[in-house]
Design a protein around this motif. Structure first.
Motif, PDB file in Angstrom:
ATOM      1  N   MET A 157       0.821  -1.201   0.000  1.00  0.00           N
ATOM      2  CA  MET A 157       0.000   0.000   0.000  1.00  0.00           C
ATOM      3  C   MET A 157       0.860   1.258   0.000  1.00  0.00           C
ATOM      4  O   MET A 157       0.605   2.207  -0.744  1.00  0.00           O
ATOM      5  CB  MET A 157      -0.935   0.012   1.208  1.00  0.00           C
ATOM      6  N   TRP A 158       1.897   1.277   0.828  1.00  0.00           N
ATOM      7  CA  TRP A 158       2.764   2.445   0.892  1.00  0.00           C
ATOM      8  C   TRP A 158       3.532   2.637  -0.408  1.00  0.00           C
ATOM      9  O   TRP A 158       3.762   3.773  -0.835  1.00  0.00           O
ATOM     10  CB  TRP A 158       3.714   2.335   2.080  1.00  0.00           C
ATOM     11  N   TRP A 159       3.923   1.535  -1.049  1.00  0.00           N
ATOM     12  CA  TRP A 159       4.590   1.663  -2.342  1.00  0.00           C
ATOM     13  C   TRP A 159       3.651   2.257  -3.389  1.00  0.00           C
ATOM     14  O   TRP A 159       4.068   3.060  -4.224  1.00  0.00           O
ATOM     15  CB  TRP A 159       5.109   0.301  -2.810  1.00  0.00           C
ATOM     16  N   GLU A 160       2.392   1.846  -3.347  1.00  0.00           N
ATOM     17  CA  GLU A 160       1.419   2.390  -4.289  1.00  0.00           C
ATOM     18  C   GLU A 160       1.222   3.886  -4.070  1.00  0.00           C
ATOM     19  O   GLU A 160       1.120   4.656  -5.045  1.00  0.00           O
ATOM     20  CB  GLU A 160       0.079   1.668  -4.131  1.00  0.00           C
ATOM     21  N   HIS A 161       1.205   4.313  -2.828  1.00  0.00           N
ATOM     22  CA  HIS A 161       1.039   5.744  -2.540  1.00  0.00           C
ATOM     23  C   HIS A 161       2.294   6.526  -2.890  1.00  0.00           C
ATOM     24  O   HIS A 161       2.211   7.677  -3.332  1.00  0.00           O
ATOM     25  CB  HIS A 161       0.654   5.938  -1.070  1.00  0.00           C
ATOM     26  N   LEU A 162       3.460   5.922  -2.697  1.00  0.00           N
ATOM     27  CA  LEU A 162       4.700   6.572  -3.118  1.00  0.00           C
ATOM     28  C   LEU A 162       4.721   6.735  -4.632  1.00  0.00           C
ATOM     29  O   LEU A 162       5.109   7.783  -5.151  1.00  0.00           O
ATOM     30  CB  LEU A 162       5.900   5.761  -2.655  1.00  0.00           C
ATOM     31  N   PHE A 163       4.264   5.709  -5.326  1.00  0.00           N
ATOM     32  CA  PHE A 163       4.215   5.788  -6.788  1.00  0.00           C
ATOM     33  C   PHE A 163       3.233   6.873  -7.227  1.00  0.00           C
ATOM     34  O   PHE A 163       3.465   7.564  -8.221  1.00  0.00           O
ATOM     35  CB  PHE A 163       3.813   4.435  -7.383  1.00  0.00           C
ATOM     36  N   LEU A 164       2.117   7.024  -6.500  1.00  0.00           N
ATOM     37  CA  LEU A 164       1.162   8.085  -6.817  1.00  0.00           C
ATOM     38  C   LEU A 164       1.821   9.453  -6.691  1.00  0.00           C
ATOM     39  O   LEU A 164       1.641  10.320  -7.562  1.00  0.00           O
ATOM     40  CB  LEU A 164      -0.049   7.989  -5.895  1.00  0.00           C
ATOM     41  N   PHE A 165       2.580   9.651  -5.613  1.00  0.00           N
ATOM     42  CA  PHE A 165       3.283  10.922  -5.435  1.00  0.00           C
ATOM     43  C   PHE A 165       4.282  11.161  -6.566  1.00  0.00           C
ATOM     44  O   PHE A 165       4.375  12.266  -7.115  1.00  0.00           O
ATOM     45  CB  PHE A 165       4.000  10.944  -4.089  1.00  0.00           C
ATOM     46  N   LEU A 166       5.024  10.113  -6.944  1.00  0.00           N
ATOM     47  CA  LEU A 166       5.990  10.230  -8.046  1.00  0.00           C
ATOM     48  C   LEU A 166       5.274  10.496  -9.369  1.00  0.00           C
ATOM     49  O   LEU A 166       5.783  11.240 -10.215  1.00  0.00           O
ATOM     50  CB  LEU A 166       6.832   8.963  -8.136  1.00  0.00           C
ATOM     51  N   ALA A 167       4.103   9.887  -9.546  1.00  0.00           N
ATOM     52  CA  ALA A 167       3.337  10.116 -10.775  1.00  0.00           C
ATOM     53  C   ALA A 167       2.926  11.579 -10.892  1.00  0.00           C
ATOM     54  O   ALA A 167       3.008  12.178 -11.970  1.00  0.00           O
ATOM     55  CB  ALA A 167       2.101   9.214 -10.797  1.00  0.00           C
ATOM     56  N   TRP A 168       2.495  12.160  -9.767  1.00  0.00           N
ATOM     57  CA  TRP A 168       2.162  13.585  -9.784  1.00  0.00           C
ATOM     58  C   TRP A 168       3.403  14.428 -10.052  1.00  0.00           C
ATOM     59  O   TRP A 168       3.336  15.424 -10.790  1.00  0.00           O
ATOM     60  CB  TRP A 168       1.520  14.007  -8.460  1.00  0.00           C
ATOM     61  N   ALA A 169       4.531  14.062  -9.456  1.00  0.00           N
ATOM     62  CA  ALA A 169       5.767  14.813  -9.672  1.00  0.00           C
ATOM     63  C   ALA A 169       6.169  14.780 -11.147  1.00  0.00           C
ATOM     64  O   ALA A 169       6.548  15.807 -11.732  1.00  0.00           O
ATOM     65  CB  ALA A 169       6.891  14.241  -8.808  1.00  0.00           C
ATOM     66  N   ILE A 170       6.064  13.606 -11.769  1.00  0.00           N
ATOM     67  CA  ILE A 170       6.399  13.482 -13.191  1.00  0.00           C
ATOM     68  C   ILE A 170       5.417  14.275 -14.046  1.00  0.00           C
ATOM     69  O   ILE A 170       5.808  14.969 -14.996  1.00  0.00           O
ATOM     70  CB  ILE A 170       6.400  11.998 -13.609  1.00  0.00           C
ATOM     71  N   TYR A 171       4.134  14.193 -13.694  1.00  0.00           N
ATOM     72  CA  TYR A 171       3.123  14.927 -14.462  1.00  0.00           C
ATOM     73  C   TYR A 171       3.383  16.426 -14.413  1.00  0.00           C
ATOM     74  O   TYR A 171       3.362  17.101 -15.455  1.00  0.00           O
ATOM     75  CB  TYR A 171       1.729  14.622 -13.910  1.00  0.00           C
ATOM     76  N   TYR A 172       3.630  16.957 -13.225  1.00  0.00           N
ATOM     77  CA  TYR A 172       3.862  18.400 -13.100  1.00  0.00           C
ATOM     78  C   TYR A 172       5.158  18.814 -13.780  1.00  0.00           C
ATOM     79  O   TYR A 172       5.233  19.904 -14.374  1.00  0.00           O
ATOM     80  CB  TYR A 172       3.884  18.800 -11.630  1.00  0.00           C
ATOM     81  N   ALA A 173       6.190  17.972 -13.703  1.00  0.00           N
ATOM     82  CA  ALA A 173       7.460  18.289 -14.361  1.00  0.00           C
ATOM     83  C   ALA A 173       7.275  18.360 -15.876  1.00  0.00           C
ATOM     84  O   ALA A 173       7.762  19.301 -16.532  1.00  0.00           O
ATOM     85  CB  ALA A 173       8.512  17.245 -13.994  1.00  0.00           C
ATOM     86  N   THR A 233      -4.334  16.629 -20.616  1.00  0.00           N
ATOM     87  CA  THR A 233      -5.603  16.051 -20.173  1.00  0.00           C
ATOM     88  C   THR A 233      -5.482  14.543 -19.985  1.00  0.00           C
ATOM     89  O   THR A 233      -5.943  13.989 -18.978  1.00  0.00           O
ATOM     90  CB  THR A 233      -6.715  16.358 -21.187  1.00  0.00           C
ATOM     91  N   LEU A 234      -4.847  13.858 -20.949  1.00  0.00           N
ATOM     92  CA  LEU A 234      -4.683  12.412 -20.837  1.00  0.00           C
ATOM     93  C   LEU A 234      -3.812  12.047 -19.629  1.00  0.00           C
ATOM     94  O   LEU A 234      -4.115  11.103 -18.895  1.00  0.00           O
ATOM     95  CB  LEU A 234      -4.052  11.858 -22.123  1.00  0.00           C
ATOM     96  N   GLY A 235      -2.737  12.812 -19.429  1.00  0.00           N
ATOM     97  CA  GLY A 235      -1.874  12.560 -18.280  1.00  0.00           C
ATOM     98  C   GLY A 235      -2.593  12.785 -16.970  1.00  0.00           C
ATOM     99  O   GLY A 235      -2.449  11.998 -16.018  1.00  0.00           O
ATOM    100  N   LEU A 236      -3.400  13.849 -16.910  1.00  0.00           N
ATOM    101  CA  LEU A 236      -4.154  14.147 -15.692  1.00  0.00           C
ATOM    102  C   LEU A 236      -5.123  13.021 -15.366  1.00  0.00           C
ATOM    103  O   LEU A 236      -5.184  12.547 -14.225  1.00  0.00           O
ATOM    104  CB  LEU A 236      -4.909  15.466 -15.872  1.00  0.00           C
TER     105      LEU A 236
END
Length: 205
Positions: free
Chosen positions: A13-29, A59-62
């Motif tokens: 579960m924590w890995w999935e949430h860490l990946f979510l945070f990284l996904a947002w970081a990549i999206y914003y970058a 939009t697709l990334g979001l």
């Protein structure tokens, strides 16, 4: 979706949430990188085509990140109540209202790249007279409201990721606006707050 069952695989579960945070970081970058002037000039697609491509990819990334965040198993930060549900819905409604008001000053078709965007004057009236970035203000309220309405850890990560990115995104955006409008925008910066409107007006010297 609110899940109440006990999750047996806490590490996953924590890995999935860490990946979510990284996904947002990549999206914003990527969001900021593709908005940069030098990237636009490198691709050489023309203003209209580049804007359309940028809007589609953004939009697709979001949606990809939002769908991932909605499908991972998460935990509640606090038990929802009728009061928190009401507050969350109200904040999100205010956020949507602010976003709609902000779009009144822009061409929706030009924003999406469906027609060529014409160079214009700096918009400083309407809701832009209260805050410089009403789209961001509305988005913060929208995401915060949804977090209070559905207080899952995954939604908290989405909200925190937005708060971390905003100062960076605003700074990059305002660099371009200063390049375009010069001292006019610098004066606008001095007189109008970025995200939160002033309760009391600043006294003019």
């Amino acid at each position: 979706m609110i899940k109440h069952k006990k999750y047996p695989y806490h590490c996953a579960m924590w890995w999935e949430h860490l990946f979510l945070f990284l996904a947002w970081a990549i999206y914003y970058a990527l969001h900021s990188a593709f908005a940069a002037t030098w990237v636009k000039s490198k691709l050489g697609l023309g203003q209209k085509n580049y804007r359309l491509l940028y809007s589609v990819l953004a939009t697709l990334g979001l949606f990809a990140v939002l769908i991932y965040g909605a499908t991972i198993y998460s935990v509640l930060l606090f038990p929802p109540s009728p009061t928190s549900t009401y507050i969350g819905l109200m904040l999100s409604a205010v956020g949507i209202f602010i976003i709609k008001r902000a779009f009144r000053k822009y061409s929706f078709r030009a924003f999406w790249g469906l027609k060529k965007e014409e160079a214009g004057e700096l918009v400083t009236d309407g809701i832009q007279a209260k805050v410089r970035h009403p789209l961001y203000s509305g988005t913060v309220l929208l995401v915060l409201g949804y977090l209070i309405f559905n207080p899952q850890l995954s939604n908290a990560i989405t909200f925190v990721s937005l708060l971390i990115y905003l100062p960076i995104g605003i700074r990059l955006e305002e660099r371009k606006l200063i390049d375009e409008f010069g001292d006019t925008y610098r004066e606008y910066q001095q007189n109008v707050p970025s995200l939160v409107p002033r309760i009391f007006k600043r006294k003019q010297p």
